[in-house]
Design a protein around this motif. Structure first.
Motif, PDB file in Angstrom:
ATOM      1  N   VAL A  50      -4.730  -9.083   5.527  1.00  0.00           N
ATOM      2  CA  VAL A  50      -5.683  -8.173   4.903  1.00  0.00           C
ATOM      3  C   VAL A  50      -5.150  -7.796   3.521  1.00  0.00           C
ATOM      4  O   VAL A  50      -3.972  -7.970   3.222  1.00  0.00           O
ATOM      5  CB  VAL A  50      -5.935  -6.892   5.749  1.00  0.00           C
ATOM      6  N   GLY A  51      -6.038  -7.310   2.668  1.00  0.00           N
ATOM      7  CA  GLY A  51      -5.637  -6.818   1.350  1.00  0.00           C
ATOM      8  C   GLY A  51      -5.810  -7.826   0.226  1.00  0.00           C
ATOM      9  O   GLY A  51      -5.780  -7.462  -0.932  1.00  0.00           O
ATOM     10  N   ARG A 103      -1.421 -12.609  -7.146  1.00  0.00           N
ATOM     11  CA  ARG A 103      -0.718 -12.560  -5.862  1.00  0.00           C
ATOM     12  C   ARG A 103       0.045 -11.228  -5.715  1.00  0.00           C
ATOM     13  O   ARG A 103       0.078 -10.627  -4.647  1.00  0.00           O
ATOM     14  CB  ARG A 103       0.255 -13.737  -5.822  1.00  0.00           C
ATOM     15  N   VAL A 104       0.635 -10.780  -6.832  1.00  0.00           N
ATOM     16  CA  VAL A 104       1.413  -9.536  -6.821  1.00  0.00           C
ATOM     17  C   VAL A 104       0.495  -8.347  -6.536  1.00  0.00           C
ATOM     18  O   VAL A 104       0.881  -7.391  -5.865  1.00  0.00           O
ATOM     19  CB  VAL A 104       2.165  -9.374  -8.172  1.00  0.00           C
ATOM     20  N   TYR A 105      -0.732  -8.432  -7.037  1.00  0.00           N
ATOM     21  CA  TYR A 105      -1.668  -7.327  -6.773  1.00  0.00           C
ATOM     22  C   TYR A 105      -1.983  -7.237  -5.274  1.00  0.00           C
ATOM     23  O   TYR A 105      -2.109  -6.142  -4.723  1.00  0.00           O
ATOM     24  CB  TYR A 105      -2.959  -7.503  -7.585  1.00  0.00           C
ATOM     25  N   GLY A 106      -2.057  -8.398  -4.624  1.00  0.00           N
ATOM     26  CA  GLY A 106      -2.250  -8.399  -3.166  1.00  0.00           C
ATOM     27  C   GLY A 106      -1.063  -7.757  -2.453  1.00  0.00           C
ATOM     28  O   GLY A 106      -1.222  -7.030  -1.478  1.00  0.00           O
ATOM     29  N   ASP A 107       0.149  -8.025  -2.975  1.00  0.00           N
ATOM     30  CA  ASP A 107       1.351  -7.396  -2.395  1.00  0.00           C
ATOM     31  C   ASP A 107       1.261  -5.861  -2.529  1.00  0.00           C
ATOM     32  O   ASP A 107       1.616  -5.121  -1.610  1.00  0.00           O
ATOM     33  CB  ASP A 107       2.624  -7.878  -3.104  1.00  0.00           C
ATOM     34  N   TYR A 108       0.817  -5.436  -3.709  1.00  0.00           N
ATOM     35  CA  TYR A 108       0.680  -3.984  -3.985  1.00  0.00           C
ATOM     36  C   TYR A 108      -0.304  -3.345  -3.001  1.00  0.00           C
ATOM     37  O   TYR A 108      -0.028  -2.289  -2.411  1.00  0.00           O
ATOM     38  CB  TYR A 108       0.224  -3.836  -5.441  1.00  0.00           C
ATOM     39  N   LEU A 109      -1.431  -4.028  -2.780  1.00  0.00           N
ATOM     40  CA  LEU A 109      -2.424  -3.502  -1.829  1.00  0.00           C
ATOM     41  C   LEU A 109      -1.829  -3.415  -0.421  1.00  0.00           C
ATOM     42  O   LEU A 109      -1.983  -2.398   0.271  1.00  0.00           O
ATOM     43  CB  LEU A 109      -3.643  -4.436  -1.812  1.00  0.00           C
ATOM     44  N   ASP A 111       1.323  -3.256   0.503  1.00  0.00           N
ATOM     45  CA  ASP A 111       2.386  -2.258   0.595  1.00  0.00           C
ATOM     46  C   ASP A 111       1.790  -0.846   0.624  1.00  0.00           C
ATOM     47  O   ASP A 111       2.249   0.023   1.373  1.00  0.00           O
ATOM     48  CB  ASP A 111       3.337  -2.425  -0.606  1.00  0.00           C
ATOM     49  N   THR A 112       0.746  -0.634  -0.174  1.00  0.00           N
ATOM     50  CA  THR A 112       0.121   0.692  -0.211  1.00  0.00           C
ATOM     51  C   THR A 112      -0.534   1.000   1.138  1.00  0.00           C
ATOM     52  O   THR A 112      -0.475   2.137   1.620  1.00  0.00           O
ATOM     53  CB  THR A 112      -0.908   0.757  -1.363  1.00  0.00           C
ATOM     54  N   LEU A 113      -1.135  -0.018   1.750  1.00  0.00           N
ATOM     55  CA  LEU A 113      -1.728   0.187   3.086  1.00  0.00           C
ATOM     56  C   LEU A 113      -0.624   0.528   4.094  1.00  0.00           C
ATOM     57  O   LEU A 113      -0.778   1.461   4.903  1.00  0.00           O
ATOM     58  CB  LEU A 113      -2.479  -1.067   3.536  1.00  0.00           C
ATOM     59  N   ALA A 114       0.483  -0.196   4.045  1.00  0.00           N
ATOM     60  CA  ALA A 114       1.564   0.057   5.007  1.00  0.00           C
ATOM     61  C   ALA A 114       2.078   1.488   4.857  1.00  0.00           C
ATOM     62  O   ALA A 114       2.324   2.177   5.860  1.00  0.00           O
ATOM     63  CB  ALA A 114       2.696  -0.949   4.785  1.00  0.00           C
ATOM     64  N   PRO A 476      -4.782  18.674   2.698  1.00  0.00           N
ATOM     65  CA  PRO A 476      -4.673  19.732   1.694  1.00  0.00           C
ATOM     66  C   PRO A 476      -4.313  19.149   0.341  1.00  0.00           C
ATOM     67  O   PRO A 476      -4.748  19.601  -0.694  1.00  0.00           O
ATOM     68  CB  PRO A 476      -3.552  20.627   2.235  1.00  0.00           C
ATOM     69  N   GLU A 477      -3.534  18.106   0.348  1.00  0.00           N
ATOM     70  CA  GLU A 477      -3.089  17.530  -0.922  1.00  0.00           C
ATOM     71  C   GLU A 477      -2.874  16.048  -0.639  1.00  0.00           C
ATOM     72  O   GLU A 477      -2.280  15.705   0.381  1.00  0.00           O
ATOM     73  CB  GLU A 477      -1.773  18.215  -1.256  1.00  0.00           C
ATOM     74  N   ALA A 478      -3.418  15.182  -1.504  1.00  0.00           N
ATOM     75  CA  ALA A 478      -3.284  13.736  -1.240  1.00  0.00           C
ATOM     76  C   ALA A 478      -1.812  13.376  -1.140  1.00  0.00           C
ATOM     77  O   ALA A 478      -0.987  13.883  -1.880  1.00  0.00           O
ATOM     78  CB  ALA A 478      -3.944  12.929  -2.341  1.00  0.00           C
ATOM     79  N   GLN A 479      -1.527  12.511  -0.207  1.00  0.00           N
ATOM     80  CA  GLN A 479      -0.152  12.062   0.018  1.00  0.00           C
ATOM     81  C   GLN A 479       0.412  11.402  -1.238  1.00  0.00           C
ATOM     82  O   GLN A 479      -0.309  10.702  -1.929  1.00  0.00           O
ATOM     83  CB  GLN A 479      -0.275  11.046   1.136  1.00  0.00           C
ATOM     84  N   ALA A 480       1.674  11.676  -1.521  1.00  0.00           N
ATOM     85  CA  ALA A 480       2.270  11.055  -2.718  1.00  0.00           C
ATOM     86  C   ALA A 480       2.242   9.547  -2.600  1.00  0.00           C
ATOM     87  O   ALA A 480       2.450   9.012  -1.532  1.00  0.00           O
ATOM     88  CB  ALA A 480       3.706  11.519  -2.863  1.00  0.00           C
ATOM     89  N   ALA A 481       1.945   8.875  -3.712  1.00  0.00           N
ATOM     90  CA  ALA A 481       1.819   7.401  -3.673  1.00  0.00           C
ATOM     91  C   ALA A 481       3.169   6.756  -3.462  1.00  0.00           C
ATOM     92  O   ALA A 481       4.172   7.273  -3.850  1.00  0.00           O
ATOM     93  CB  ALA A 481       1.220   6.920  -4.973  1.00  0.00           C
TER      94      ALA A 481
END
Ligand SMILES: Cc1cc2nc3c(=O)[nH]c(=O)nc-3n(C[C@H](O)[C@H](O)[C@H](O)COP(=O)(O)OP(=O)(O)OC[C@H]3O[C@@H](n4cnc5c(N)ncnc54)[C@H](O)[C@@H]3O)c2cc1C
Length: 481
Positions: A50-51, A103-109, A111-114, A476-481
């Protein structure tokens, strides 16, 4: 199969997301980060990962994002998220100005999902179900049905089905596809590998997809000639880094209340010319258009939208979608070597002449007569993505939803009827409860609806709407990225 649970009952809300490319994955990320509610997310995606979807699955390091990293955070409220991610992973010294491989952008997606899942551990789950969804029903409960006959219930369904590879039947002879001389899908790198030793290759299309194919073939050691074809023979511009531009469309005010293709194109052209006359870069104009595109499209009459599609679309796409410097450098090199010839005609077909000659033995059929039609060894379909939501679509989900009136086609252009919050309208024009869409399916409703910037804004809007409609408590506050 689990039973439908009314919103008043405790237990996780079940969200079915159809499509696990950027749009579906980012919707899941947003729901995980933006809410503190118990969630059971099911992400339906036939691909192994996915991603990535169509854009970020490419393994080719020569396929780049078409803008600098600072443009491509996943979060409109944290515009430096991607540049920080690149820097954290040691992938760029000057992260903001880097043009990253897709490809790196897919890695970023991924990792952000994980990380979003880890942050929601104990409260939310996400399951990747590897099947194509072929149908869905809206009711109590809503249901999605897979190609294998299984069905799943959901409290809300999100359509994030993206684009399809364009497959106009350029070759009637199936043998050409079977032996690799006709490549219908340019995003299959193994199909291109077979062309590395060819003498002359025809490319149907001259936009960014064509550049990807040239970049791959050059990396594979192709030394022959490219013959690229399109109606206007427009090649992608090199993207420049530019400063801000006046909001010249905003300044037009009431003059664009009922926009016409002619009026908008004239203003854009005049602005480009005025900047060039002052020695300034016209490329500051496209970013200044972005916030106006949706409202102008919505305000235009249906005949005006159709006029735009007929007359202005190739120029518009050429203006907005420019090439990353590393990709454009490949184009410049093959042109300098005299290995790229660009022809103003569309390829409408191809056949095997059966006769070998110096240029190859495929004969191209073209939309207009040229002084000489080159003979080539192979043809690659670079006509780009297909957005179609029409009854003849190859995807069963599209055909079924249209046939039962759950969705209706957009009034002009391809895609289904909806709005920027992800609302979908049925055959009677009513908002469909329990169903949202984002990304390419909304192309006809919003016009620009497929870029990273479009999709990230829509994912934020869809998440906010779902939180409201399903009563999901906001964090209450978005989770830190
Ligand atoms: C080659 C390419 C390069 C691009 N480069 C850029 C760029 O540099 N910058 C930029 O801003 N934008 C770029 N884009 C635009 C790009 O479309 C968006 O950035 C974004 O990737 C869109 O994601 P998506 O999830 O909507 O679509 P997709 O990536 O098409 O993903 C949709 C997913 O849905 C799945 N799916 C479809 N139907 C079903 C079904 N019925 N059941 C289950 N799953 C289904 C598909 O398998 C697919 O994986 C590019 C697009 C392409 C095609």
């Amino acid at each position: 199969m689990t039973r439908f649970r009314p919103a008043t009952e405790p237990g996780p809300r079940r969200i079915a997301i159809v499509g696990g490319g950027m749009a579906g994955t980012l919707t899941a990320i947003r729901l995980l980060r933006d809410t503190s509610a118990p969630l059971a997310i099911q992400l339906f995606e036939p691909r192994a990962e996915v991603g990535r979807g169509l854009a970020y699955s490419t393994p080719d390091p020569a396929h780049y994002l078409n803008g600098p990293a600072l443009n491509f955070s996943l979060f409109p409220e944290a515009l430096d998220d991607f540049t920080h991610w690149l820097a954290r992973h040691g992938l760029a010294a000057d992260a903001g100005n880097t043009f990253a491989p897709r490809r790196v952008y897919g890695d970023y997606l991924q990792d952000t999902l994980a990380r979003a899942l880890a942050g929601a551990a104990g409260r939310a789950t996400l399951e990747h179900i590897r099947t194509e969804i072929t149908d869905l029903t809206i009711g109590v409960p809503h249901r999605v049905r897979g190609a294998d006959g299984r069905a799943w219930e959901a409290d809300h369904i999100v359509l994030a089905t993206g684009v399809q590879s364009a497959r106009p039947a350029l070759a009637q002879d199936p043998a050409l596809e079977a032996d690799g001389r006709y490549v219908p899908d340019p995003w299959q790198p193994e199909a291109l590998a077979a062309l590395a030793g060819a003498r002359a290759v025809a490319l149907a299309g001259t936009s960014l997809t064509m550049l990807d194919v040239v970049a791959t073939l050059e990396r594979l050691g192709f030394t022959g000639t490219y013959h690229a074809f399109s109606r206007r023979a427009l090649l992608p511009w090199l993207r420049h880094g530019v400063g801000p531009c006046d909001d010249f469309l905003g300044a037009a005010g009431p003059a664009l209340a009922s926009p016409t293709t002619r009026g908008v194109v004239r203003r854009v052209r005049d602005q480009c010319r005025a900047l060039s006359a002052q020695g300034l870069d016209w490329q500051s104009v496209p970013p200044a258009l972005r916030e106006h595109i949706g409202p102008l499209w919505a305000a235009a009459s249906v005949p005006e939208r159709q006029r735009f599609l007929r007359h202005a679309r190739p120029f518009w796409d050429n203006l907005l979608h420019r090439a990353a410097p590393p990709t454009h450098a490949v184009l410049a090199a093959v042109r300098a070597q005299g290995r790229l010839q660009v022809h103003a005609a569309r390829v409408t077909g191809v056949e095997d002449t059966g006769v070998e000659n110096a240029g190859g033995r495929l004969a191209l059929r073209l939309s207009r007569a040229l002084p000489a039609v080159p003979a080539v060894d192979a043809l690659v379909n670079c006509t780009g993505a297909e957005y179609g939501w029409h009854a003849g679509n190859a995807r069963p989900l599209v055909r079924n939803l249209l046939a039962r009136g759950i969705v209706r086609p957009a009034a002009a252009g391809s895609g289904l009827d909806g709005d920027a919050r992800g609302t979908v309208f049925d055959r009677g024009g009513r908002a469909v409860p329990g169903l949202s869409a984002l990304g390419a399916p909304l192309r006809g409703a919003l016009w620009e609806s497929g870029t990273i910037i479009d999709v990230r804004n829509q994912a934020a809007a869809v998440s906010a709407r779902l939180a409201q409609e399903l009563g999901l408590a906001a964090r209450p506050e978005a989770q830190a990225a």
